[in-house]
Design an enzyme around this catalytic site. Structure first.
Site, PDB file in Angstrom:
ATOM      1  CG  MET A  82      -1.655   1.200   1.502  1.00 48.61           C
ATOM      2  SD  MET A  82      -2.554   0.972   3.057  1.00 48.61           S
ATOM      3  CE  MET A  82      -2.613   2.675   3.600  1.00 48.61           C
ATOM      4  CG  HIS A 177      -7.250  -2.876   3.937  1.00 52.22           C
ATOM      5  ND1 HIS A 177      -6.717  -3.856   4.738  1.00 52.22           N
ATOM      6  CD2 HIS A 177      -6.205  -2.095   3.591  1.00 52.22           C
ATOM      7  CE1 HIS A 177      -5.420  -3.694   4.854  1.00 52.22           C
ATOM      8  NE2 HIS A 177      -5.069  -2.620   4.179  1.00 52.22           N
ATOM      9  CE1 TYR A 630      17.909 -23.698  14.580  1.00 51.37           C
ATOM     10  CE2 TYR A 630      20.226 -23.892  15.108  1.00 51.37           C
ATOM     11  CZ  TYR A 630      19.200 -23.253  14.447  1.00 51.37           C
ATOM     12  OH  TYR A 630      19.465 -22.186  13.647  1.00 51.37           O
ATOM     13  CG  HIS A 711      15.471 -26.325  10.005  1.00 50.68           C
ATOM     14  ND1 HIS A 711      16.432 -26.231  10.975  1.00 50.68           N
ATOM     15  CD2 HIS A 711      15.538 -25.179   9.294  1.00 50.68           C
ATOM     16  CE1 HIS A 711      17.068 -25.057  10.856  1.00 50.68           C
ATOM     17  NE2 HIS A 711      16.532 -24.408   9.852  1.00 50.68           N
ATOM     18  CG  ASN A 749      20.733 -24.385   9.921  1.00 44.96           C
ATOM     19  OD1 ASN A 749      21.748 -24.700  10.526  1.00 44.96           O
ATOM     20  ND2 ASN A 749      19.949 -23.427  10.319  1.00 44.96           N
TER      21      ASN A 749
HETATM   22  N1  6FA Z   1      17.591 -24.129   5.813  1.00 39.62           N
HETATM   23  C1  6FA Z   1      18.938 -24.012   5.861  1.00 39.62           C
HETATM   24  O1  6FA Z   1      19.653 -24.922   5.469  1.00 39.62           O
HETATM   25  N2  6FA Z   1      19.506 -22.875   6.368  1.00 39.62           N
HETATM   26  C2  6FA Z   1      18.774 -21.846   6.872  1.00 39.62           C
HETATM   27  O2  6FA Z   1      19.328 -20.823   7.299  1.00 39.62           O
HETATM   28  C3  6FA Z   1      17.364 -21.963   6.862  1.00 39.62           C
HETATM   29  N3  6FA Z   1      16.578 -20.972   7.356  1.00 39.62           N
HETATM   30  C4  6FA Z   1      15.225 -21.036   7.130  1.00 39.62           C
HETATM   31  C5  6FA Z   1      14.434 -19.928   7.464  1.00 39.62           C
HETATM   32  O3  6FA Z   1      14.995 -18.908   8.101  1.00 39.62           O
HETATM   33  C6  6FA Z   1      13.073 -19.916   7.131  1.00 39.62           C
HETATM   34  C7  6FA Z   1      12.233 -18.742   7.495  1.00 39.62           C
HETATM   35  C8  6FA Z   1      12.519 -21.018   6.437  1.00 39.62           C
HETATM   36  C9  6FA Z   1      11.071 -21.039   6.010  1.00 39.62           C
HETATM   37  C10 6FA Z   1      13.297 -22.131   6.129  1.00 39.62           C
HETATM   38  C11 6FA Z   1      14.648 -22.145   6.481  1.00 39.62           C
HETATM   39  N4  6FA Z   1      15.454 -23.216   6.149  1.00 39.62           N
HETATM   40  C12 6FA Z   1      16.805 -23.127   6.269  1.00 39.62           C
HETATM   41  C13 6FA Z   1      14.879 -24.457   5.599  1.00 39.62           C
HETATM   42  C14 6FA Z   1      15.050 -24.571   4.087  1.00 39.62           C
HETATM   43  O4  6FA Z   1      14.793 -23.344   3.445  1.00 39.62           O
HETATM   44  C15 6FA Z   1      14.103 -25.643   3.591  1.00 39.62           C
HETATM   45  O5  6FA Z   1      14.393 -26.835   4.269  1.00 39.62           O
HETATM   46  C16 6FA Z   1      14.256 -25.874   2.095  1.00 39.62           C
HETATM   47  O6  6FA Z   1      14.003 -24.694   1.368  1.00 39.62           O
HETATM   48  C17 6FA Z   1      13.291 -26.953   1.637  1.00 39.62           C
HETATM   49  O7  6FA Z   1      13.492 -27.160   0.257  1.00 39.62           O
HETATM   50  P1  6FA Z   1      12.388 -27.908  -0.612  1.00 39.62           P
HETATM   51  O8  6FA Z   1      12.887 -27.939  -2.006  1.00 39.62           O
HETATM   52  O9  6FA Z   1      12.018 -29.166   0.034  1.00 39.62           O
HETATM   53  O10 6FA Z   1      11.063 -27.009  -0.509  1.00 39.62           O
HETATM   54  P2  6FA Z   1      10.759 -25.455  -0.573  1.00 39.62           P
HETATM   55  O11 6FA Z   1       9.610 -25.242   0.326  1.00 39.62           O
HETATM   56  O12 6FA Z   1      11.970 -24.645  -0.376  1.00 39.62           O
HETATM   57  O13 6FA Z   1      10.293 -25.244  -2.092  1.00 39.62           O
HETATM   58  C18 6FA Z   1       9.070 -25.719  -2.572  1.00 39.62           C
HETATM   59  C19 6FA Z   1       8.700 -24.913  -3.797  1.00 39.62           C
HETATM   60  O14 6FA Z   1       7.533 -25.485  -4.358  1.00 39.62           O
HETATM   61  C20 6FA Z   1       8.350 -23.457  -3.479  1.00 39.62           C
HETATM   62  O15 6FA Z   1       9.002 -22.615  -4.401  1.00 39.62           O
HETATM   63  C21 6FA Z   1       6.839 -23.391  -3.632  1.00 39.62           C
HETATM   64  O16 6FA Z   1       6.368 -22.141  -4.057  1.00 39.62           O
HETATM   65  C22 6FA Z   1       6.596 -24.465  -4.687  1.00 39.62           C
HETATM   66  N5  6FA Z   1       5.273 -25.074  -4.606  1.00 39.62           N
HETATM   67  C23 6FA Z   1       4.649 -25.524  -3.496  1.00 39.62           C
HETATM   68  N6  6FA Z   1       3.447 -26.028  -3.816  1.00 39.62           N
HETATM   69  C24 6FA Z   1       3.318 -25.909  -5.160  1.00 39.62           C
HETATM   70  C25 6FA Z   1       2.285 -26.259  -6.072  1.00 39.62           C
HETATM   71  N7  6FA Z   1       1.165 -26.852  -5.653  1.00 39.62           N
HETATM   72  N8  6FA Z   1       2.454 -25.977  -7.369  1.00 39.62           N
HETATM   73  C26 6FA Z   1       3.613 -25.367  -7.817  1.00 39.62           C
HETATM   74  N9  6FA Z   1       4.620 -25.022  -6.984  1.00 39.62           N
HETATM   75  C27 6FA Z   1       4.480 -25.299  -5.667  1.00 39.62           C
END
Ligand code: 6FA
Length: 772
Positions: A82, A177, A630, A711, A749
């Site tokens: 916004m 809103h 952790y 994680h 991680n």
């Molecule tokens: N992992 C680390 O190793 N180091 C870190 O510092 C760390 N920090 C964080 C963190 O601070 C946060 C806030 C979060 C949320 C996670 C962190 N992690 C860290 C964990 C790490 O990011 C995850 O373990 C890792 O990204 C998991 O990888 P994956 O490939 O298994 O899955 P993602 O969720 O990353 O990606 C899935 C993708 O699929 C996304 O882009 C999503 O938009 C897409 N997707 C989901 N559903 C879908 C659908 N129905 N159709 C099409 N696309 C879809």
């Protein structure tokens, strides 16, 4: 990492922030590119002049709002938030649409804004809806901003169920809103050669080049909207990979490298500047350094800078829905896996135990870096000597942590990242970049896969909301083709449930959802697998200390809008300095034996600043640092994830932290040791928990919403849901490659281990006979 818990509530409040994309639809004889927002049934449409338009014509558009009458006023922000964007607000009054361009510098009452010329082209009213088609001239740029007319900028919508104060007055004030959300407006697809015809009141009967029906999740009920029939002819693919996170990017790159025809489908939009992202902090205006590029903006990811559109709105915990998935929004801590991480002890099939070659393949593409400022200087490192004073007397050794991944008992060192050149790097800057130039690779954004289409145990294609690439959003496979789900720990189970794969209580929720039910296979084809069970996430507890040597960096406040000027200038000049790293500075590990005799590893992550301090004593906020501890590999607690209702939102059904009390007693032991070692360091003061609270009470009363680490692993565990080749059991050509197949928590991680697992999984899939 686990350090952003205080904004979890905010994240769920931002539930409307769905990163969906616009589609083409026809209304009033005009082919709009826009959003048919399902929750409130409001349509927001746009038509842009042909791309050849120049001068003033290039700066206008035709817009439409069609709203159920409950929506007393409706607003559009021609940008991702916004504040600081041109806003258009409209409402009905006595059979006339009253409208007003507005502007706000913050989250305050937007005031009328001079500059745009808005003309009503059509308006209509009936007992259920009001509708307004307008011309907006001088509307693509405004004070300090603009939207990209040939890309996919993020727009926002807002609705109110309460009327403005004086509906007859276009300058009327109004209350905040009731709801808002975001979408990717694909302006590149909004240009029309019929623009002038539309302006002159003419209509067309032709169908748009990228036409759409209402996506499966959309329930728009516009009175006049008549979506055209889908026309696009589908291109079949050898491999359809769902999700552009760490798992999906490694997989799609390796498959396309092997010459396979690959379609990568991602539900979100671009992230880093390299991918077309334009979410640039104000201090970096004019550059392509987005919040996803600048490591130091990590702490601003979670609410301090206003709403962000990367949240997966339908997952009730943090998850990144954009190119790169979690890797584009996470802390970037990056650990090479240990041998134990891929052992049979941790639930891997014995055929996976010779895993190191795959980690080496990953390291070749994406090496770690514990000194991420390209000038070689370490910034904001005051916590390191303090931690050394705590840990060295405990017998910890200072090492380069990724140089000896297996040394995880009494080791500490500088935090390691997957950043390079002072920027977030990860799979987006590596695997995606090698895949993209290949003619046999294609990535489609803003495309939500809802289910896979099945013929018994064989998958024939995927069902999506993107009718531009296949009739009714269906995208087929080539003969012998394969689908690989990489949609993450929550996203992959949801697609499986909607495909009739998983426990019966989950499939039953899908059956209760009329739109999703239509895509389920016959009940006789349901496959009963423990999808969603066996889930783990690290339990984590924060300790907060002060020490006179620490610079808490103002607890990372204002890094989005008003950072330390010298630090911002330095980063802009050559990507060096404080902003070249996210917040952690030190990591440590130790192994510890629980009362049950099981060895559990504990990880510490140390950073200047804090989450929330609970103390009855005064303390110096500029000297606070946090140790997040952790419990990692060896944790015995398990939970369950799945659909939270027939609305098909995803989340934890059983929290995975401390379901086994020995996990809790073990972490208390580790924390006790740290606290007692810290007590011996001069001038170091523990402020949370303070000395009015026992450590046990502190841990027992720790808010559940703060216990997790983001994680999540295990929801499609190898050996339980997928076999040793990542093939979903009882199917012939459906695979899973993401965090969900990891059967137990990794030592660090998990992103590095997930990418390394993806290297092995995709090698196995390519080696499997019978493929395309
Ligand atoms: N992992 C680390 O190793 N180091 C870190 O510092 C760390 N920090 C964080 C963190 O601070 C946060 C806030 C979060 C949320 C996670 C962190 N992690 C860290 C964990 C790490 O990011 C995850 O373990 C890792 O990204 C998991 O990888 P994956 O490939 O298994 O899955 P993602 O969720 O990353 O990606 C899935 C993708 O699929 C996304 O882009 C999503 O938009 C897409 N997707 C989901 N559903 C879908 C659908 N129905 N159709 C099409 N696309 C879809």
């Amino acid at each position: 990492m686990a350090i952003f818990k205080r904004v979890l509530t905010l994240a769920s409040v931002l539930g409307a922030a769905l990163a969906q994309g616009s589609t083409a639809y026809t209304d009033e004889g005009i082919i709009f590119q826009g959003l048919q927002e399902p929750t409130h049934g409001v349509s927001y449409g746009f038509v842009l002049p042909p791309t050849t338009a120049t001068g003033a014509t290039a700066q206008e558009f035709i817009g439409e709002i069609v709203a159920p009458v409950a929506n007393q006023w409706v607003g559009v922000a021609l940008g991702g938030q916004m504040a600081d964007n041109l806003l258009l607000v409209a409402w009905p009054n006595a059979n006339e649409i009253v409208f007003s361009p507005r502007y706000a510098t913050g989250y305050i009452q937007p005031t009328p804004y001079a500059g745009p010329t808005i003309t009503t082209l059509k308006q209509s009213f009936n007992s259920t809806h009001w509708s307004w088609v307008y011309r907006c001239q001088n509307c693509t740029t405004w004070s300090g901003g603009s939207f990209d007319t040939n890309s996919a900028p993020v727009f926002a919508w807002a609705i109110s169920l309460t009327a403005v104060f004086d509906p007859s007055d276009p300058t009327s004030d109004f209350n905040e809103h009731d709801d808002f959300g975001f979408w990717g407006e694909i302006t590149a697809n909004a240009h029309s050669d019929d623009y002038n015809t539309y302006l002159n009141g003419g209509t067309v009967t032709s169908t748009p080049p990228t036409t759409t029906t209402t996506p499966p999740t959309t329930t728009s009920s516009s009175p006049t909207s008549t979506p055209s029939a889908p026309l696009a002819s589908p291109t079949p693919y050898d491999y359809i990979v769902v999700g552009a996170g760490p798992g999906g990017l490694v997989t799609a790159d390796r498959l396309s490298q092997a010459g396979k025809k690959v379609l990568l489908l991602e539900r979100g939009g671009p992230s880093t500047g390299e991918t077309g992202g334009r979410d640039v902090p104000p201090w970096a205006n004019g550059t392509s350094l987005t919040r996803y590029d600048i490591p130091g903006e990590f702490q601003a990811m979670f609410g301090s800078s206003g709403p962000s559109y990367w949240f997966c709105s339908d997952i009730n915990t943090f998850a990144g829905c954009l190119v790169g998935g979690g890797s584009s929004i996470n802390g970037g801590l990056y650990w090479y896996p240990t041998d134990l991480d891929f052992s049979t002890d941790r639930g891997w099939p014995s055929s996976w135990s010779n895993h190191d070659q795959y980690t080496q393949a990953l390291i070749q593409r994406l090496p770690s870096n514990d000194n991420t400022s390209p000038d070689g200087v370490r910034y904001l490192e005051e916590v390191f000597p303090v931690m050394s004073d705590i840990l060295t007397p405990m017998g910890f050794q200072n090492i380069t942590l990724n140089s000896n991944p297996n040394f995880k008992d009494h080791a500490f060192g500088y935090s390691a990242y997957n950043f390079q050149n002072g920027k977030r790097w990860g799979p987006v800057a590596t695997y995606l970049q090698t895949a993209q130039p290949r003619s046999n690779f294609k990535m489609e954004l803003y495309t939500v896969v809802t289910s896979v289409a099945r013929n018994g145990s064989t998958i024939t294609g995927v069902q999506t909301n993107n009718t531009a690439i296949g009739p009714n959003g269906f995208i087929p496979l080539n003969p012998n083709g394969r689908v690989i789900l990489s949609a993450g720990s929550f996203g992959t189970p949801r697609i499986l449930f909607q495909s009739g794969i998983g426990p019966s209580d989950m499939i039953s929720l899908v059956q209760q959802n009329a739109e999703a039910n239509a895509f389920l296979p016959p009940a006789s084809d349901f496959i009963d697998l423990p999808v969603g069970f066996n889930v783990q996430d690290n339990p984590s507890i924060n300790l907060m200390f002060t020490h006179p040597s620490i610079n808490a960096y103002d607890n990372w406040a204002n890094i989005w809008s008003d950072p330390v000027p010298a630090d911002a200038a330095q980063y802009l000049k050559d990507q060096t300095g404080v902003f070249a790293m996210s917040s952690p500075r030190v990591n440590f590990w130790r192994a510890t034996s629980g009362t049950d005799g099981i060895t559990r590893y504990a990880q510490g992550t140390v950073r200047p600043g804090f989450d929330s301090v609970t103390t009855s004593y005064p303390y110096n906020a500029s000297q606070v640092f946090s140790i997040t501890t952790y419990l990692s590999t060896g944790v015995t607690s398990r939970g369950r994830v799945g659909l939270t209702s027939s609305e098909l939102g995803a989340g934890a059904l059983t929290n995975p932290w401390f379901t086994d009390p020995v996990d809790k007693s073990t972490i208390i032991t580790v924390l006790e040791e740290i606290i007692s070692a810290a007590a011996k360091v001069p001038n170091l003061t523990l402020i949370t928990p303070d000395n009015t609270t026992t450590l046990t009470d502190y841990v027992n009363n720790y808010p559940t919403s703060s216990l997790g680490s983001n994680h999540w692993v295990g929801s499609c565990s190898i050996g339980q849901v997928v076999d040793e080749n990542a093939l979903v059991m009882n199917t012939t050509n459906l695979f899973v490659v993401d965090a969900s197949i990891v059967p137990a928590l990794m030592t660090g991680n998990p992103q590095g281990a997930i990418m390394s697992a993806a290297e092995q999984a995709v090698a196995r899939i390519l080696a499997l006979p019978g493929g395309p």
